[in-house]
Design an enzyme around this catalytic site. Structure first.
Site, PDB file in Angstrom:
ATOM      1  N   GLY A  18       0.812  -1.218   0.000  1.00 32.46           N
ATOM      2  CA  GLY A  18       0.000   0.000   0.000  1.00 32.46           C
ATOM      3  C   GLY A  18       0.842   1.261   0.000  1.00 32.46           C
ATOM      4  N   ARG A  34      -8.548  -1.143  -2.653  1.00 31.81           N
ATOM      5  CA  ARG A  34      -8.156  -0.170  -1.633  1.00 31.81           C
ATOM      6  C   ARG A  34      -8.285   1.228  -2.244  1.00 31.81           C
ATOM      7  NH1 ARG A  34      -2.799  -2.162   1.510  1.00 31.81           N
ATOM      8  NH2 ARG A  34      -3.438  -0.429   2.870  1.00 31.81           N
ATOM      9  N   ASP A  93      -0.799   0.863  13.445  1.00 29.93           N
ATOM     10  CA  ASP A  93      -0.178  -0.421  13.142  1.00 29.93           C
ATOM     11  C   ASP A  93       0.186  -1.206  14.404  1.00 29.93           C
ATOM     12  OD1 ASP A  93      -0.414  -0.157  10.426  1.00 29.93           O
ATOM     13  OD2 ASP A  93       1.625   0.567  10.102  1.00 29.93           O
TER      14      ASP A  93
END
Length: 426
Positions: free
Chosen positions: A77, A106, A305
């Site tokens: 990404g 996405r 994350d």
């Protein structure tokens, strides 16, 4: 399909050379490439020292080295967002930027719209608003634009990094709530390391002057995100006096996930730096100190994350939690909120989500599987966050190879630490 069945060591005491920071590596690569515009290209670049060898970084290196018509960044990404801006601002042939099937779902419309306002020539080669993209690079004028502050910080970073090569520079105003601010600050810091004039000029505005980057030798520190899984192992281990040494980390790091050491201090893990000299990689020793909170509430808006690591850790330590700031988890490598709810049930924990941006566990349990096999959903952080569970109970990880996205030698490091890994087909 492969599956790893894990067995924990009787004693966990090891020295780990962590991988280089993926976040810094990817930013430094794009900036280095922009600094060499008009030169002999990739071969003339002085690549940063200690560059990450993870999948996400390697796809950028491969793209910059060969610049084929079709650039496949697979599941990366970061590479999709950064390369979109880089290609749009780099004069040259048209390129088709594509990736995995998941990548094609996405969203990228917000970034494309912003780049088009700056004059970019980008069209969709598939579904509107999603990759693949057809990009014809050219000199962009730049100027003042607005973008929502609660979108992926990678959109914002992608725009910022091309700011110095825009004819008029860039004035970027962020509207609404600003999330993942440490990642934006990391981008600005890395840009300034290469001579850019880029700074916050108001609480919601960043100004980048049209001042070209300067090529320079550059060293990349190791990855605090990767360190989080070793912190998790120390927290979950019941051995007294346990300690793990992690090499190549910096005190005062600009990495947003360096906050892991503060959060884990609430779960009984102490951090000791061999040296605290600014900008100097050193060895960090982590050990248990035995003092834990009874409940953890934390806003992960600046470090999303880390959420998977703390969801698993808290549940396995029987510490109820309420985590907020998780809005971006829905559009990561997988829908991480749903993936966490599903896989934690295999371990006997019932999680609840609120408004697609919060996760909580109040102690509710369900029947656990005897040997849970954790699905990884093509998401490296699912494998990385769940594997330390073996210090509490037997566990298996399906499709374990996904760790190559950010931590290619993770399983080797586990084996060096005494973990046993049995490979099976399923």
């Amino acid at each position: 399909m492969k599956q790893y069945k894990l067995t924990a060591p009787s004693v966990l005491e090891t020295v780990v050379k962590l991988p280089a920071s993926k976040s810094i590596s990817n930013r430094a690569l794009i900036i280095c490439a922009l600094a060499h515009r008009g030169s002999a290209g990739f071969d003339a670049m002085t690549l940063p020292e200690n560059l990450s060898d993870c999948d996400d970084t390697e796809v950028i290196v491969r793209a910059l080295r060969t610049m084929p018509h079709e650039i496949n960044i697979k599941a990366a990404g970061t590479a999709m967002r950064f390369m979109t801006a880089y290609l749009a601002a780099t004069v040259g042939d048209a390129h088709l930027l594509t990736g995995t099937e998941r990548m094609k779902h996405r969203p990228i419309k917000i970034l494309v719209d912003a780049l088009r306002l700056l004059g970019a020539d980008i069209s969709y080669a598939g579904e509107e608003g999603f990759p693949p993209l057809l990009i014809k690079g050219k000199q962009l004028d730049g100027g003042a634009i607005e973008i929502a502050g609660n979108v992926s910080s990678q959109f914002i970073s992608a725009l910022l990094m091309i700011g110095p090569v825009l004819s008029k520079g860039l004035e970027l105003r962020l509207t609404g709530e600003i999330i993942s601010r440490p990642y934006i600050d990391l981008t600005l810091w890395t840009m300034r390391e290469f001579g850019a004039d880029a700074e916050w000029t108001a609480a919601d505005t960043i100004t980048v002057k049209p001042q070209p980057y300067q090529p320079k030798p550059y060293y990349i520190e190791n990855d605090w995100s990767a360190a989080s899984y070793w912190y998790e192992m120390v927290a979950l281990s019941e051995q007294p006096g346990i300690q793990v040494k992690l090499e190549g980390l910096m005190d005062g790091s600009k990495q947003g996930d360096s906050s892991v050491r503060y959060i884990f201090s609430l779960l009984g893990v102490k951090t000791l730096f061999q040296t605290k000299k600014p900008g100097t990689p050193t060895t960090v020793t982590i050990k248990k100190n035995g003092h834990c909170v009874s409940r953890l509430e934390y806003d992960f808006v600046n470090s999303p994350d880390l959420a998977q690591t703390f969801v698993v850790t808290c549940a396995m330590m029987n510490i109820p939690f309420h985590f907020t700031g998780l809005r971006t988890l829905k559009i990561k490598e997988t829908d991480r909120i749903e993936a966490l709810k599903t896989e934690m049930r295999k371990l006997g924990f019932v999680l609840h989500d609120v408004n697609d941006c919060e996760l909580l566990w109040d102690g509710e349990r369900c029947e656990a599987q005897e040997l849970p096999a954790i699905d990884t959903y093509e998401d490296h952080r699912m494998a990385l966050a769940f594997s330390p569970v073996v210090l509490k109970q037997p566990i298996a990880i399906n499709n374990p190879h996904v760790v190559t996205k950010s931590y290619p030698h993770y399983w080797d490091d586990l084996q060096k630490a005494g973990f046993q890994i049995a490979e099976h087909d399923f």
